[in-house]
Design a protein around this motif. Structure first.
Motif, PDB file in Angstrom:
ATOM      1  N   LEU A  30       0.841  -1.199   0.000  1.00 47.63           N
ATOM      2  CA  LEU A  30       0.000   0.000   0.000  1.00 47.63           C
ATOM      3  C   LEU A  30       0.882   1.257   0.000  1.00 47.63           C
ATOM      4  CD1 LEU A  30      -2.798   1.359   0.224  1.00 47.63           C
ATOM      5  CD2 LEU A  30      -2.712   0.979   2.685  1.00 47.63           C
ATOM      6  N   HIS A  33       2.320   1.687  -3.364  1.00 48.44           N
ATOM      7  CA  HIS A  33       1.255   2.084  -4.294  1.00 48.44           C
ATOM      8  C   HIS A  33       0.985   3.582  -4.179  1.00 48.44           C
ATOM      9  CE1 HIS A  33      -2.494   1.643  -6.556  1.00 48.44           C
ATOM     10  NE2 HIS A  33      -3.071   2.385  -5.640  1.00 48.44           N
ATOM     11  N   ILE A 106      -6.605   0.065   3.755  1.00 47.75           N
ATOM     12  CA  ILE A 106      -7.415  -0.816   2.917  1.00 47.75           C
ATOM     13  C   ILE A 106      -6.563  -1.292   1.748  1.00 47.75           C
ATOM     14  CG2 ILE A 106      -9.428  -0.950   1.403  1.00 47.75           C
ATOM     15  CD1 ILE A 106     -10.565  -0.417   4.029  1.00 47.75           C
ATOM     16  N   VAL A 108      -6.588  -4.476  -1.363  1.00 45.51           N
ATOM     17  CA  VAL A 108      -7.086  -5.703  -2.002  1.00 45.51           C
ATOM     18  C   VAL A 108      -6.039  -6.097  -3.042  1.00 45.51           C
ATOM     19  CG1 VAL A 108      -8.918  -6.736  -3.421  1.00 45.51           C
ATOM     20  CG2 VAL A 108      -9.519  -5.089  -1.621  1.00 45.51           C
ATOM     21  N   GLY A 116     -15.852  -7.113  -5.403  1.00 44.11           N
ATOM     22  CA  GLY A 116     -16.705  -6.708  -4.287  1.00 44.11           C
ATOM     23  C   GLY A 116     -16.057  -6.905  -2.926  1.00 44.11           C
ATOM     24  N   LYS A 119     -16.256  -3.738  -0.818  1.00 38.78           N
ATOM     25  CA  LYS A 119     -17.620  -3.548  -0.312  1.00 38.78           C
ATOM     26  C   LYS A 119     -17.913  -4.502   0.849  1.00 38.78           C
ATOM     27  CE  LYS A 119     -20.941  -2.374  -3.503  1.00 38.78           C
ATOM     28  NZ  LYS A 119     -21.589  -2.452  -4.841  1.00 38.78           N
ATOM     29  N   GLU A 147      -8.005   4.789  -8.438  1.00 41.42           N
ATOM     30  CA  GLU A 147      -8.993   3.749  -8.129  1.00 41.42           C
ATOM     31  C   GLU A 147      -9.630   3.961  -6.764  1.00 41.42           C
ATOM     32  OE1 GLU A 147      -5.396   2.639  -8.024  1.00 41.42           O
ATOM     33  OE2 GLU A 147      -5.690   0.470  -7.885  1.00 41.42           O
ATOM     34  N   ALA A 150     -12.259   6.615  -7.258  1.00 40.72           N
ATOM     35  CA  ALA A 150     -13.443   6.063  -7.937  1.00 40.72           C
ATOM     36  C   ALA A 150     -14.271   5.218  -6.967  1.00 40.72           C
ATOM     37  CB  ALA A 150     -13.001   5.227  -9.139  1.00 40.72           C
ATOM     38  N   LEU A 155     -19.004   4.835  -3.182  1.00 40.09           N
ATOM     39  CA  LEU A 155     -19.515   4.364  -1.891  1.00 40.09           C
ATOM     40  C   LEU A 155     -19.991   5.521  -1.003  1.00 40.09           C
ATOM     41  CD1 LEU A 155     -16.838   1.585  -1.490  1.00 40.09           C
ATOM     42  CD2 LEU A 155     -19.304   1.216  -1.631  1.00 40.09           C
TER      43      LEU A 155
HETATM   44  C1  LIG Z   1      -9.488   0.703  -3.997  1.00 40.23           C
HETATM   45  C2  LIG Z   1      -9.617  -0.819  -3.769  1.00 40.23           C
HETATM   46  C3  LIG Z   1      -9.526  -1.091  -2.268  1.00 40.23           C
HETATM   47  C4  LIG Z   1     -10.969  -1.308  -4.327  1.00 40.23           C
HETATM   48  O1  LIG Z   1     -11.139  -2.664  -3.949  1.00 40.23           O
HETATM   49  P1  LIG Z   1     -12.100  -3.675  -4.750  1.00 40.23           P
HETATM   50  O2  LIG Z   1     -12.278  -4.894  -3.937  1.00 40.23           O
HETATM   51  O3  LIG Z   1     -11.610  -3.836  -6.127  1.00 40.23           O
HETATM   52  O4  LIG Z   1     -13.471  -2.830  -4.794  1.00 40.23           O
HETATM   53  P2  LIG Z   1     -14.932  -3.455  -5.021  1.00 40.23           P
HETATM   54  O5  LIG Z   1     -14.869  -4.535  -6.050  1.00 40.23           O
HETATM   55  O6  LIG Z   1     -15.557  -3.786  -3.722  1.00 40.23           O
HETATM   56  O7  LIG Z   1     -15.661  -2.187  -5.650  1.00 40.23           O
HETATM   57  C5  LIG Z   1     -16.328  -1.226  -4.854  1.00 40.23           C
HETATM   58  C6  LIG Z   1     -16.980  -0.191  -5.755  1.00 40.23           C
HETATM   59  O8  LIG Z   1     -15.973   0.687  -6.282  1.00 40.23           O
HETATM   60  C7  LIG Z   1     -15.916   0.615  -7.690  1.00 40.23           C
HETATM   61  N1  LIG Z   1     -14.517   0.528  -8.098  1.00 40.23           N
HETATM   62  C8  LIG Z   1     -13.548  -0.218  -7.531  1.00 40.23           C
HETATM   63  N2  LIG Z   1     -12.386  -0.045  -8.197  1.00 40.23           N
HETATM   64  C9  LIG Z   1     -12.655   0.820  -9.199  1.00 40.23           C
HETATM   65  C10 LIG Z   1     -11.862   1.390 -10.233  1.00 40.23           C
HETATM   66  N3  LIG Z   1     -10.554   1.088 -10.366  1.00 40.23           N
HETATM   67  N4  LIG Z   1     -12.454   2.256 -11.099  1.00 40.23           N
HETATM   68  C11 LIG Z   1     -13.769   2.565 -10.977  1.00 40.23           C
HETATM   69  N5  LIG Z   1     -14.579   2.057 -10.003  1.00 40.23           N
HETATM   70  C12 LIG Z   1     -14.017   1.201  -9.133  1.00 40.23           C
HETATM   71  C13 LIG Z   1     -16.630  -0.675  -8.068  1.00 40.23           C
HETATM   72  O9  LIG Z   1     -17.212  -0.556  -9.356  1.00 40.23           O
HETATM   73  C14 LIG Z   1     -17.652  -0.843  -6.959  1.00 40.23           C
HETATM   74  O10 LIG Z   1     -18.864  -0.134  -7.188  1.00 40.23           O
HETATM   75  P3  LIG Z   1     -20.160  -0.900  -7.847  1.00 40.23           P
HETATM   76  O11 LIG Z   1     -20.398  -2.115  -7.021  1.00 40.23           O
HETATM   77  O12 LIG Z   1     -21.206   0.138  -7.720  1.00 40.23           O
HETATM   78  O13 LIG Z   1     -19.775  -1.223  -9.237  1.00 40.23           O
HETATM   79  C15 LIG Z   1      -8.489  -1.602  -4.525  1.00 40.23           C
HETATM   80  O14 LIG Z   1      -8.449  -1.160  -5.855  1.00 40.23           O
HETATM   81  C16 LIG Z   1      -7.106  -1.428  -3.913  1.00 40.23           C
HETATM   82  O15 LIG Z   1      -6.715  -2.168  -3.009  1.00 40.23           O
HETATM   83  N6  LIG Z   1      -6.335  -0.450  -4.407  1.00 40.23           N
HETATM   84  C17 LIG Z   1      -4.968  -0.218  -3.929  1.00 40.23           C
HETATM   85  C18 LIG Z   1      -4.916   0.231  -2.487  1.00 40.23           C
HETATM   86  C19 LIG Z   1      -5.728   1.465  -2.234  1.00 40.23           C
HETATM   87  O16 LIG Z   1      -5.782   2.370  -3.048  1.00 40.23           O
HETATM   88  N7  LIG Z   1      -6.369   1.476  -1.073  1.00 40.23           N
HETATM   89  C20 LIG Z   1      -7.217   2.573  -0.661  1.00 40.23           C
HETATM   90  C21 LIG Z   1      -6.412   3.603  -0.039  1.00 40.23           C
HETATM   91  S1  LIG Z   1      -7.487   4.669   0.881  1.00 40.23           S
END
Ligand SMILES: CC(C)(COP(=O)(O)OP(=O)(O)OC[C@H]1O[C@@H](n2cnc3c(N)ncnc32)[C@H](O)[C@@H]1OP(=O)(O)O)[C@@H](O)C(=O)NCCC(=O)NCCS
Length: 178
Positions: A30, A33, A106, A108, A116, A119, A147, A150, A155
């Motif tokens: 993280l 990233h 956070i 993933v 999801g 979520k 991301e 987005a 959410l």
């Molecule tokens: C941001 C992150 C946690 C999202 O995790 P994820 O498990 O892929 O998210 P989900 O599948 O639960 O998606 C949640 C919602 O966000 C949207 N979403 C997730 N990633 C997205 C992207 N790259 N672009 C657009 N929308 C996105 C999804 O469409 C979903 O909405 P919907 O159900 O209405 O379609 C993941 O991309 C990640 O770990 N990124 C790197 C670490 C990071 O940035 N952490 C957050 C720091 S605060």
């Protein structure tokens, strides 16, 4: 809580001591990233510090550390919330305590995104915040983290402030110029 996502191949559960080394790995990813730096290894002292910090959160009733676990791939994500308390500041008002849920750390795994998992983690983090009467959730993400922006926007999170940073030398230069 766990059964609901089993058909999607993952479960969300509270973190335990055995999860901590892998969670430190997630925190390192993280950090890379967010900074955009190329992969490199954590210093041993930093790895130990993160282990201690995570460990102390496990038994803290105001904190919840979750992991997402895949049936075949082991741990694939993590999430964290803690309850932050603040007091009302005005003489005239009753002694009121405000509580917020601060979401952090956070992650993933890339190959498990879009399924999801965020979520599912958030559902349990929100339940915990509600149980602690926190009516507001707060989090930070880097402006460059597209991301995260987005996902959090979808959410329901709205930008409420801007955190700015500058090199000291740049500020000094600006002051000299004006
Ligand atoms: C941001 C992150 C946690 C999202 O995790 P994820 O498990 O892929 O998210 P989900 O599948 O639960 O998606 C949640 C919602 O966000 C949207 N979403 C997730 N990633 C997205 C992207 N790259 N672009 C657009 N929308 C996105 C999804 O469409 C979903 O909405 P919907 O159900 O209405 O379609 C993941 O991309 C990640 O770990 N990124 C790197 C670490 C990071 O940035 N952490 C957050 C720091 S605060």
């Amino acid at each position: 809580m766990a059964g609901k996502h089993r058909k999607r191949g993952f479960v969300i559960r509270e973190a335990c001591e055995e999860d901590l080394p892998e969670m430190v790995g997630f925190l390192a990813k993280l950090a890379l990233h967010v900074s955009g730096a190329p992969p490199h290894d954590l210093k041993e002292s930093e790895r130990k510090r993160l282990m201690r910090t995570l460990h102390s959160s496990l038994d803290d009733p105001n904190k919840l550390l979750l992991v997402a676990e895949s049936e075949h791939a082991g741990l694939v994500g993590m999430g964290y919330v803690y309850i932050w308390r603040s007091q009302g500041i005005w003489e005239q008002s009753e002694s009121t305590e405000f509580k917020s849920g601060v979401i952090d750390d956070i992650w993933v795994e890339p190959e498990f995104r879009g399924l999801g998992i965020l979520k599912a983690l958030l559902r349990d983090l929100v339940t915990f915040a509600e149980q602690h009467h926190a009516s507001e959730l707060i989090l930070e993400y880097a402006a460059s983290n597209k991301e995260a922006k987005a996902a959090w926007t979808k959410l329901g999170f709205k930008t409420t402030g801007v955190r700015a940073a500058a090199f000291t030398s740049v500020v000094k230069q600006a002051l000299t110029a004006s």
